[in-house]
Design a protein around this motif. Structure first.
Motif, short mmCIF file in Angstrom:
data_model
loop_
_atom_site.label_atom_id
_atom_site.label_comp_id
_atom_site.label_asym_id
_atom_site.label_seq_id
_atom_site.Cartn_x
_atom_site.Cartn_y
_atom_site.Cartn_z
N VAL A 1 0.84 -1.21 0.00
CA VAL A 1 0.00 0.00 0.00
C VAL A 1 0.86 1.25 0.00
O VAL A 1 0.62 2.21 -0.75
CB VAL A 1 -0.95 0.00 1.21
CG1 VAL A 1 -1.66 1.35 1.33
CG2 VAL A 1 -1.98 -1.11 1.08
N VAL A 2 1.89 1.27 0.85
CA VAL A 2 2.79 2.42 0.90
C VAL A 2 3.49 2.63 -0.44
O VAL A 2 3.63 3.76 -0.92
CB VAL A 2 3.82 2.25 2.03
CG1 VAL A 2 4.89 3.34 1.95
CG2 VAL A 2 3.14 2.29 3.39
N PHE B 1 1.15 4.33 -2.87
CA PHE B 1 1.03 5.75 -2.58
C PHE B 1 2.26 6.53 -3.04
O PHE B 1 2.15 7.65 -3.55
CB PHE B 1 0.80 5.98 -1.08
CG PHE B 1 -0.63 5.87 -0.67
CD1 PHE B 1 -1.58 6.79 -1.11
CD2 PHE B 1 -1.06 4.84 0.16
CE1 PHE B 1 -2.92 6.70 -0.74
CE2 PHE B 1 -2.38 4.73 0.54
CZ PHE B 1 -3.32 5.67 0.09
N ILE C 1 2.05 6.93 -6.85
CA ILE C 1 1.04 7.94 -7.21
C ILE C 1 1.54 9.34 -6.92
O ILE C 1 1.38 10.27 -7.71
CB ILE C 1 -0.28 7.67 -6.48
CG1 ILE C 1 -0.89 6.35 -6.97
CG2 ILE C 1 -1.26 8.81 -6.68
CD1 ILE C 1 -2.13 5.92 -6.21
N ALA C 2 2.16 9.52 -5.74
CA ALA C 2 2.66 10.84 -5.36
C ALA C 2 3.76 11.31 -6.30
O ALA C 2 3.82 12.48 -6.67
CB ALA C 2 3.18 10.80 -3.92
#
Length: 207
Positions: free
Chosen positions: A28-29, A32, A35-36
């Motif tokens: 999950v990290v 993210f 995406i960031a």
């Protein structure tokens, strides 16, 4: 009874806890982070686009306001830039003066320009032949750059200080934003029928 006793005496199962495992958390990290890394560098570009597009839409709306005012008063009105080109006003008095005239202001770093904008808004894209000169003569005979509206609600231009406002002429007004690493451009076109459209210059193309 034996069945009930055997169920009660069944040893508890270990290792089945609620929540995310370490592997799931890492995945999950990582998502993210990806995406960031894609989104964050584009945020300044997105904000610039929104600011410039908003200014262009405000300009298009102000043109329509001047159009309705001209029809209501059955008069010829020109929309002129302020001295610092940071806004526009409707020359309801025909004297080219800002005092007492309806006006609009653009966000900081956004200004009107008549030269230096990227090429590309040609007759094929616009659907009409853009003016060679951005000047039109106002009531007092002064030669100023601005879109004029007739009492019929059509864009018009006065080719000389003594001529009437002639219809059948389109208009293109460019805007420049100087708040980024390099200038960004937008434009508002007005067709001979009075239809306004907003354009943004992106990727070397007017869209």
């Amino acid at each position: 009874m034996q069945k009930s006793t055997s169920l009660q005496n069944k040893p508890p199962r270990h290792g089945l806890t609620s929540g995310f495992s370490i592997l799931e958390t890492v995945v999950v990290v990582a998502i993210f982070v990806v995406i960031a890394s894609i989104t964050v560098p584009n945020l300044p570009t997105l904000m610039l686009d929104l600011k410039l597009r908003g200014a262009a839409q405000e300009l298009a709306g102000f043109y329509q306001q001047a159009r309705m005012r001209a029809v209501q008063d059955d008069s010829y009105y020109e929309v002129l830039p302020t001295t610092d080109a940071s806004g526009l006003f409707i020359d309801v008095n025909g004297n080219g003066a800002l005092a007492g005239a309806p006006r609009t202001e653009f966000p900081a770093a956004v200004t009107l320009i008549s030269t230096g904008a990227p090429a590309g808004l040609d007759p094929t894209k616009l659907g009409f032949v853009p003016p060679v000169s951005t000047d039109t003569f106002d009531h007092d005979g002064a030669d100023r750059p601005g879109l004029a509206w007739s009492g019929r609600g059509l864009p018009c231009r006065r080719p000389s200080a003594t001529s009437v406002c002639q219809g059948g002429s389109g208009w293109v007004q460019y805007l420049q934003y100087n708040g980024g690493s390099q200038p960004a451009y937008a434009a508002v076109s007005v067709s001979p029928a009075g239809r306004a459209r907003v354009w943004i210059y992106q990727g070397g193309v007017w869209r």
